[in-house]
Design an enzyme around this catalytic site. Structure first.
Site, PDB file in Angstrom:
ATOM      1  CG  ASP A  11       9.095 -14.781 -17.900  1.00 26.30           C
ATOM      2  OD1 ASP A  11       8.195 -15.095 -18.684  1.00 26.30           O
ATOM      3  OD2 ASP A  11       9.023 -13.752 -17.197  1.00 26.30           O
TER       4      ASP A  11
ATOM      5  CB  VAL B  51       3.310 -21.576  -8.869  1.00 27.43           C
ATOM      6  CG1 VAL B  51       1.822 -21.930  -8.843  1.00 27.43           C
ATOM      7  CG2 VAL B  51       3.685 -20.797  -7.617  1.00 27.43           C
TER       8      VAL B  51
ATOM      9  CB  ALA C 192       4.602 -24.611 -14.264  1.00 28.57           C
ATOM     10  CE  LYS C 193       6.394 -16.729 -16.148  1.00 27.47           C
ATOM     11  NZ  LYS C 193       5.972 -16.573 -17.540  1.00 27.47           N
ATOM     12  N   GLY C 194       7.998 -19.985 -12.542  1.00 31.98           N
ATOM     13  CA  GLY C 194       8.893 -19.940 -11.386  1.00 31.98           C
ATOM     14  C   GLY C 194       9.697 -18.674 -11.403  1.00 31.98           C
TER      15      GLY C 194
END
Ligand code: GLU
Length: 429
Positions: free
Chosen positions: A160, A74, A119-121
């Site tokens: 992460d 995202v 952002a992050k995924g």
């Protein structure tokens, strides 16, 4: 020979979780937006992610089974620069969680004022059962699916939960096969492979720096401060080490195997050596009483550091929490209803978007180093990290006291204000 099997249930979105995480971020966002007197239209613009990608990752496991996993990225906002944020490999990853974490990254990079968006995924997968080969195939397949939307000037992933420097090296390698050599496409890489010294300790060190600063503002002496830390992974262990070296007394630590309590103080270096020898687990750690993870949160301490999963402090256990100071090393460990209860009781909470920003700050240094083709040393990294985190702390602390608002609302205000101004300056349409 490839065998076909059913998609495991754990990989299907859990409808119970939908709305929860992102709703919580929205709530905090709106409190700050009220203080900033933002219009509804501006709120909608700032909250809406720019792009959400969901991909299928079909891989052959070592035993020949076919596994179909779901991966997400995202990209929340890029008004202040390329989007930036980690990749989480965990069974509970779903679109709502990734969306909320992506927006937290936007406010986090803005609070510490580094030139990035958010952002992050992630991939819904349990890495514990995977072989190294399986993990590598899953990672490379994921990059095959998203390589076109990430890049050093667009969106830069990082580690992460469940991902590591090794995973980042595979990402760089796979991405570079499509787009040519460019180590700045991902951060948190191994130090000997375009990474930066001090990236691994950075989040924990940032937590330690902030603990120190907040304690001093509250008039508490480190040697009179008992600390409990939930989570003894990368963040928790480095924060514990920093705090014990700074004279605090770490009395409780924990991981998935449970909590470990010693009122006379835990020898943190001994605990780190122990997990290094025992497959990264504290199970069987001697010289401490075994307690549960719930009991650890409720210990009689001056400082509590949740450094594991989100949502662990709830309206249920908030009344039993004794610590007057909580530093959110994890992302979103305190649920909004608990946040209100604790705030009303005068508990000081250093919010995640400031508390764990040390990681992305040193990621930024790594990206700068990659673009400079010049290796930074550990002293320089630590000095610059201290400067960035301390400046952000002063701003958040001052705003919270000027306006008589929580540190969380102050941090959101600073972050949202910066993103909002960049959005308007850049031109919206
Ligand atoms: N995953 C970390 C975070 O949540 C680091 C992100 C990064 O370095 O880009 O802040």
């Amino acid at each position: 020979m490839l065998r076909l099997s059913k998609v495991p249930d754990a990989h299907i979105n859990n409808p119970q979780n939908i709305m929860k995480s992102f709703e919580a971020v929205k709530l905090y966002f709106n409190r700050a937006a009220d203080e900033l007197e933002l219009t509804e239209n501006m709120r909608t613009l700032l909250l809406t992610p720019k792009r959400e990608v969901q991909v299928q990752i079909a891989v052959e496991m070592d035993n020949g089974d076919l596994q179909t996993l779901i991966g997400y990225r995202v990209q929340h906002d890029n008004a202040r620069g390329p989007m930036k944020g980690g990749l989480r490999f965990h069974p509970e990853v779903d679109l709502d969680e990734v969306r909320s974490l992506a927006s937290l990254m936007t406010w986090k990079t803005a609070v510490v004022n580094i030139p990035y968006g958010g952002a992050k995924g992630g991939i819904a997968v349990d890495v514990r059962g995977l072989s190294v080969g399986e993990l590598e195939r899953i990672t490379r397949k994921f990059v095959d699916e998203i390589h076109d939307v990430i890049g050093p000037d667009t969106d830069i992933p990082a580690p992460d939960m469940g991902t590591s420097a090794e995973v980042m090296a595979w990402i760089m390698n796979q991405h570079n096969k499509y787009h040519g050599f460019n180590p700045g496409v991902v951060t948190g890489k191994p130090v000997e492979h375009y990474g930066i010294p001090g990236r691994e300790e950075a989040t924990g060190r940032g937590v330690g720096i902030l603990a120190f600063k907040t304690l001093s503002r509250l008039g508490r002496k480190p040697h009179e401060t008992r600390v409990a830390l939930q989570g003894f992974g990368n963040v928790g262990s480095h924060a514990a080490k920093f705090l014990s070296e700074a004279d605090c007394k770490v009395v409780g630590i924990s991981d998935i195997s449970g909590g470990y309590y010693n009122p006379d103080g835990i020898n943190v270096l001994e605990a780190i050596r122990y997990v290094n020898k025992h497959e990264r687990s504290l199970e069987g750690f001697p010289s401490a009483e075994k307690i549960s993870n719930e009991e650890l949160l409720e210990l009689d301490v001056e400082l509590l550091i949740p450094a594991a999963l989100g949502g662990v402090i709830t309206a249920d256990n908030a009344q039993r929490i004794k610590a007057p100071l909580i530093i959110e090393a994890a992302n979103a460990p305190v649920r909004p209803d608990a946040d209100d209860l604790l705030h009303d009781r005068g508990v000081v909470i250093v919010p995640d978007i400031l508390a764990n920003a040390g990681g992305v700050t040193v990621s930024y240094f790594e990206w700068v180093q990659n673009r400079q083709y010049y290796q930074w040393n550990l002293d320089r990294v630590r000095q610059e990290l201290d400067r960035v985190i301390s400046a952000a702390f002063e701003e958040v602390w001052d705003l919270s006291h000027q306006r008589n608002i929580s540190l969380r609302t102050a941090a959101f205000m600073l972050g949202i204000g910066r993103v909002g101004r960049a959005t308007v300056l850049g031109g919206i349409t």
